[in-house]
Design a protein around this motif. Sequence first.
Motif, PDB file in Angstrom:
ATOM      1  N   SER A  54     -40.831  45.069  45.723  1.00  0.00           N
ATOM      2  CA  SER A  54     -39.899  45.351  46.807  1.00  0.00           C
ATOM      3  C   SER A  54     -39.621  46.842  46.997  1.00  0.00           C
ATOM      4  O   SER A  54     -39.451  47.281  48.122  1.00  0.00           O
ATOM      5  CB  SER A  54     -38.584  44.594  46.574  1.00  0.00           C
ATOM      6  N   TRP A  55     -39.553  47.638  45.934  1.00  0.00           N
ATOM      7  CA  TRP A  55     -39.274  49.061  46.048  1.00  0.00           C
ATOM      8  C   TRP A  55     -40.168  49.848  45.103  1.00  0.00           C
ATOM      9  O   TRP A  55     -40.535  49.371  44.044  1.00  0.00           O
ATOM     10  CB  TRP A  55     -37.816  49.377  45.700  1.00  0.00           C
ATOM     11  N   ASN A  56     -40.467  51.084  45.494  1.00  0.00           N
ATOM     12  CA  ASN A  56     -41.193  52.027  44.641  1.00  0.00           C
ATOM     13  C   ASN A  56     -40.380  53.302  44.535  1.00  0.00           C
ATOM     14  O   ASN A  56     -39.867  53.809  45.523  1.00  0.00           O
ATOM     15  CB  ASN A  56     -42.564  52.390  45.230  1.00  0.00           C
ATOM     16  N   LEU A  57     -40.283  53.827  43.349  1.00  0.00           N
ATOM     17  CA  LEU A  57     -39.669  55.116  43.069  1.00  0.00           C
ATOM     18  C   LEU A  57     -40.782  55.927  42.426  1.00  0.00           C
ATOM     19  O   LEU A  57     -41.284  55.547  41.375  1.00  0.00           O
ATOM     20  CB  LEU A  57     -38.496  54.917  42.107  1.00  0.00           C
ATOM     21  N   THR A  58     -41.201  57.022  43.091  1.00  0.00           N
ATOM     22  CA  THR A  58     -42.422  57.670  42.644  1.00  0.00           C
ATOM     23  C   THR A  58     -42.419  59.171  42.864  1.00  0.00           C
ATOM     24  O   THR A  58     -41.629  59.699  43.632  1.00  0.00           O
ATOM     25  CB  THR A  58     -43.643  57.027  43.363  1.00  0.00           C
ATOM     26  N   SER A  59     -43.312  59.823  42.175  1.00  0.00           N
ATOM     27  CA  SER A  59     -43.622  61.237  42.384  1.00  0.00           C
ATOM     28  C   SER A  59     -45.109  61.275  42.685  1.00  0.00           C
ATOM     29  O   SER A  59     -45.924  61.029  41.799  1.00  0.00           O
ATOM     30  CB  SER A  59     -43.295  62.038  41.121  1.00  0.00           C
ATOM     31  N   VAL A  60     -45.449  61.531  43.935  1.00  0.00           N
ATOM     32  CA  VAL A  60     -46.828  61.357  44.385  1.00  0.00           C
ATOM     33  C   VAL A  60     -47.565  62.687  44.500  1.00  0.00           C
ATOM     34  O   VAL A  60     -47.047  63.641  45.081  1.00  0.00           O
ATOM     35  CB  VAL A  60     -46.867  60.636  45.760  1.00  0.00           C
ATOM     36  N   GLY A  61     -48.752  62.751  43.961  1.00  0.00           N
ATOM     37  CA  GLY A  61     -49.650  63.887  44.152  1.00  0.00           C
ATOM     38  C   GLY A  61     -49.161  65.173  43.527  1.00  0.00           C
ATOM     39  O   GLY A  61     -48.283  65.199  42.666  1.00  0.00           O
ATOM     40  N   THR A  62     -49.730  66.285  43.984  1.00  0.00           N
ATOM     41  CA  THR A  62     -49.442  67.590  43.400  1.00  0.00           C
ATOM     42  C   THR A  62     -48.113  68.189  43.878  1.00  0.00           C
ATOM     43  O   THR A  62     -47.636  69.148  43.293  1.00  0.00           O
ATOM     44  CB  THR A  62     -50.574  68.577  43.729  1.00  0.00           C
ATOM     45  N   SER A  63     -47.506  67.641  44.930  1.00  0.00           N
ATOM     46  CA  SER A  63     -46.253  68.195  45.446  1.00  0.00           C
ATOM     47  C   SER A  63     -45.082  67.954  44.500  1.00  0.00           C
ATOM     48  O   SER A  63     -44.100  68.673  44.535  1.00  0.00           O
ATOM     49  CB  SER A  63     -45.924  67.592  46.810  1.00  0.00           C
ATOM     50  N   LYS A  64     -45.173  66.949  43.646  1.00  0.00           N
ATOM     51  CA  LYS A  64     -44.114  66.560  42.717  1.00  0.00           C
ATOM     52  C   LYS A  64     -42.841  66.129  43.436  1.00  0.00           C
ATOM     53  O   LYS A  64     -41.769  66.095  42.857  1.00  0.00           O
ATOM     54  CB  LYS A  64     -43.798  67.678  41.731  1.00  0.00           C
ATOM     55  N   ASP A  65     -42.937  65.802  44.742  1.00  0.00           N
ATOM     56  CA  ASP A  65     -41.788  65.342  45.505  1.00  0.00           C
ATOM     57  C   ASP A  65     -41.339  63.976  44.977  1.00  0.00           C
ATOM     58  O   ASP A  65     -42.147  63.151  44.573  1.00  0.00           O
ATOM     59  CB  ASP A  65     -42.121  65.213  46.991  1.00  0.00           C
ATOM     60  N   PHE A  66     -40.044  63.757  44.969  1.00  0.00           N
ATOM     61  CA  PHE A  66     -39.448  62.478  44.593  1.00  0.00           C
ATOM     62  C   PHE A  66     -39.449  61.606  45.833  1.00  0.00           C
ATOM     63  O   PHE A  66     -38.945  62.017  46.875  1.00  0.00           O
ATOM     64  CB  PHE A  66     -38.030  62.727  44.079  1.00  0.00           C
ATOM     65  N   LYS A  67     -39.999  60.401  45.745  1.00  0.00           N
ATOM     66  CA  LYS A  67     -40.099  59.544  46.920  1.00  0.00           C
ATOM     67  C   LYS A  67     -39.668  58.125  46.579  1.00  0.00           C
ATOM     68  O   LYS A  67     -39.983  57.603  45.519  1.00  0.00           O
ATOM     69  CB  LYS A  67     -41.522  59.535  47.456  1.00  0.00           C
ATOM     70  N   LEU A  68     -38.921  57.534  47.504  1.00  0.00           N
ATOM     71  CA  LEU A  68     -38.481  56.157  47.370  1.00  0.00           C
ATOM     72  C   LEU A  68     -38.918  55.422  48.623  1.00  0.00           C
ATOM     73  O   LEU A  68     -38.687  55.898  49.735  1.00  0.00           O
ATOM     74  CB  LEU A  68     -36.954  56.098  47.239  1.00  0.00           C
ATOM     75  N   TYR A  69     -39.583  54.291  48.444  1.00  0.00           N
ATOM     76  CA  TYR A  69     -39.930  53.521  49.630  1.00  0.00           C
ATOM     77  C   TYR A  69     -39.821  52.034  49.383  1.00  0.00           C
ATOM     78  O   TYR A  69     -39.975  51.549  48.278  1.00  0.00           O
ATOM     79  CB  TYR A  69     -41.290  53.902  50.209  1.00  0.00           C
TER      80      TYR A  69
END
Length: 176
Positions: A54-69
């Motif tokens: 249902s949800w993902n909490l992640t740090s994607v790729g080289t940007s190290k951005d915090f992402k929730l979807y």
Amino acid sequence: NIRFKSGGITALTLDASQTATFTGNVTLDSVNPVIKLDGSSSEGIQFFRNGTQSWNLTSVGTSKDFKLYNNGGTNQYDLIIAHATGDATFAGTIQSDDITIVDGTNDVNLYLANTSYGLRLDYSTGDMFLRTNGATRLTIANSGASTFSGTVTSPTFLGDLNGTINTVTTAVTKAN
């Protein structure tokens, strides 16, 4: 598979791919507990309900951005916090009884859609500015005095006239 049981019930299973599956809660009991996710591309935590992600909490790729979807099939991010700047981007509507924007040393801006539309508070003077289409349309000084950049139209004016007025009802321009 290796299974650890407590009271005849499997509490932890380690499979051939080194995946650990816990039954029940995992508790970290310490003064400064840490869960470390150390990967090379997409570290994250996935939330499931009844076997469906249902949800993902992640740090994607080289940007190290915090992402929730929300993993409702689109994988579009609902919240992104940029690692480099701390800027936050929200998808959808932000609902709140109060939104407070505090800087303390710089001007504060609330942009609506883009930097051409919104409100600006000048930290040094306390003046407030309303912008549309890239231009300041209304300035409210910290004294309460207001300045409009264009024509002000109203069916009724109250107060002292300073300047000239063109009355629509008489079609006569009258001086102060």
